[in-house]
Scaffold this motif. Sequence first.
Motif, PDB file in Angstrom:
ATOM      1  N   VAL A 185       0.825  -1.205   0.000  1.00  0.00           N
ATOM      2  CA  VAL A 185       0.000   0.000   0.000  1.00  0.00           C
ATOM      3  C   VAL A 185       0.861   1.257   0.000  1.00  0.00           C
ATOM      4  CG1 VAL A 185      -1.898  -1.170   1.154  1.00  0.00           C
ATOM      5  CG2 VAL A 185      -0.176   0.013   2.532  1.00  0.00           C
ATOM      6  N   LEU A 186       2.127   1.122   0.419  1.00  0.00           N
ATOM      7  CA  LEU A 186       3.061   2.253   0.405  1.00  0.00           C
ATOM      8  C   LEU A 186       3.874   2.282  -0.878  1.00  0.00           C
ATOM      9  CD1 LEU A 186       4.379   2.022   4.082  1.00  0.00           C
ATOM     10  CD2 LEU A 186       2.547   3.481   3.198  1.00  0.00           C
ATOM     11  N   HIS A 187       3.503   1.400  -1.840  1.00  0.00           N
ATOM     12  CA  HIS A 187       4.184   1.308  -3.139  1.00  0.00           C
ATOM     13  C   HIS A 187       5.662   0.949  -2.987  1.00  0.00           C
ATOM     14  CE1 HIS A 187       0.567   2.943  -4.990  1.00  0.00           C
ATOM     15  NE2 HIS A 187       0.598   3.935  -4.100  1.00  0.00           N
ATOM     16  N   LEU A 188       5.957   0.100  -2.012  1.00  0.00           N
ATOM     17  CA  LEU A 188       7.326  -0.373  -1.825  1.00  0.00           C
ATOM     18  C   LEU A 188       7.541  -1.671  -2.609  1.00  0.00           C
ATOM     19  CD1 LEU A 188       7.808   0.245   2.007  1.00  0.00           C
ATOM     20  CD2 LEU A 188       8.636   1.640   0.115  1.00  0.00           C
ATOM     21  N   PRO A 189       8.768  -1.919  -3.085  1.00  0.00           N
ATOM     22  CA  PRO A 189       9.045  -3.135  -3.882  1.00  0.00           C
ATOM     23  C   PRO A 189       9.111  -4.379  -2.995  1.00  0.00           C
ATOM     24  CG  PRO A 189      11.050  -1.880  -3.568  1.00  0.00           C
ATOM     25  CD  PRO A 189       9.944  -1.049  -2.982  1.00  0.00           C
ATOM     26  N   VAL A 190       7.942  -4.880  -2.609  1.00  0.00           N
ATOM     27  CA  VAL A 190       7.869  -6.011  -1.683  1.00  0.00           C
ATOM     28  C   VAL A 190       8.536  -7.250  -2.260  1.00  0.00           C
ATOM     29  CG1 VAL A 190       6.287  -7.614  -0.556  1.00  0.00           C
ATOM     30  CG2 VAL A 190       5.792  -5.169  -0.546  1.00  0.00           C
ATOM     31  N   GLU A 191       8.274  -7.549  -3.539  1.00  0.00           N
ATOM     32  CA  GLU A 191       8.821  -8.753  -4.156  1.00  0.00           C
ATOM     33  C   GLU A 191      10.346  -8.714  -4.188  1.00  0.00           C
ATOM     34  OE1 GLU A 191       6.529  -6.824  -5.454  1.00  0.00           O
ATOM     35  OE2 GLU A 191       4.696  -8.036  -5.443  1.00  0.00           O
ATOM     36  N   THR A 192      10.896  -7.546  -4.541  1.00  0.00           N
ATOM     37  CA  THR A 192      12.345  -7.410  -4.565  1.00  0.00           C
ATOM     38  C   THR A 192      12.931  -7.547  -3.168  1.00  0.00           C
ATOM     39  OG1 THR A 192      12.190  -5.926  -6.480  1.00  0.00           O
ATOM     40  CG2 THR A 192      14.246  -5.894  -5.232  1.00  0.00           C
ATOM     41  N   GLY A 193      12.280  -6.941  -2.180  1.00  0.00           N
ATOM     42  CA  GLY A 193      12.745  -7.063  -0.803  1.00  0.00           C
ATOM     43  C   GLY A 193      12.716  -8.489  -0.308  1.00  0.00           C
ATOM     44  N   ALA A 194      11.643  -9.219  -0.668  1.00  0.00           N
ATOM     45  CA  ALA A 194      11.539 -10.623  -0.271  1.00  0.00           C
ATOM     46  C   ALA A 194      12.642 -11.454  -0.903  1.00  0.00           C
ATOM     47  CB  ALA A 194      10.166 -11.178  -0.656  1.00  0.00           C
TER      48      ALA A 194
END
Length: 262
Positions: free
Chosen positions: A148-157
């Motif tokens: 929801v904060l438009h952060l790169p979740v997939e890349t971070g994971a």
Amino acid sequence: MNMAVSTQYIPADSILHRLDARAKFFGFLVLVAAVILSDTLWGYALTFAALALLIRLSGLPVAAAVQTVRRMSVFFVVIFIMNVLFFDSEGAIWSWWIFSVSLDGIQTGANVVLRLMLILVLSNLLILTTPPMELMSGIEALLSPLRVLHLPVETGAMILSVAVQFIPTLIEETDTIKKAQIARGARLESRKLRERATAMLPLLVPVFLSAFKRADELSAAMEARGYRDAKNRTRKKNLPMRSADWLALASCAAVCAAEIFI
């Protein structure tokens, strides 16, 4: 594969292996919180009992679960000594210059080392019983609210998953380099703290160089295979968590809650 010395995922059909990766990762975080909350004998007894049960449910030899702790024994000794010598306490048993030894310092050092050991065994169990791709899915599920904060979740994971998977590899390489340095005359096994500290530099430099080399090789391999953006990559669809997964999470939460009141 030799289960007694492996630090990578070991395929098996145990209860712990069959749990959903998301349940295992969330449960791991909850148990880490329980370990941090442990500060009494009863609290540590409960944590040890939970850890012994997990090792039993994993179907792994005890040696495989605790091998990382044995390899990092020097690190734990240094942490304990630092806490003992530099703990600020009025009731010092012995003091000289900036150093002081007190019962509070000894207790604090023992608590820190014991908690680090327990967390290390928990992380080792997670890695040994969870395939790398499933582990990445579990981390991604944990970070999913950040979308929801438009952060790169997939890349971070992906970054966290790779980092977790590299820990056992680096530990193995550290052990190999340590044996090579000892064969060349390094005093890593000396009882004198000064000699050990002096011999640490020839050990740390090759470890860091090896880590950077592996990171460069991994980057080149990913680029050669066309890896560009984790967000648009396809992946196996996560199945709904089963009752066994929810029961495992509830058990971990119960251990953590018990630590608060013990």
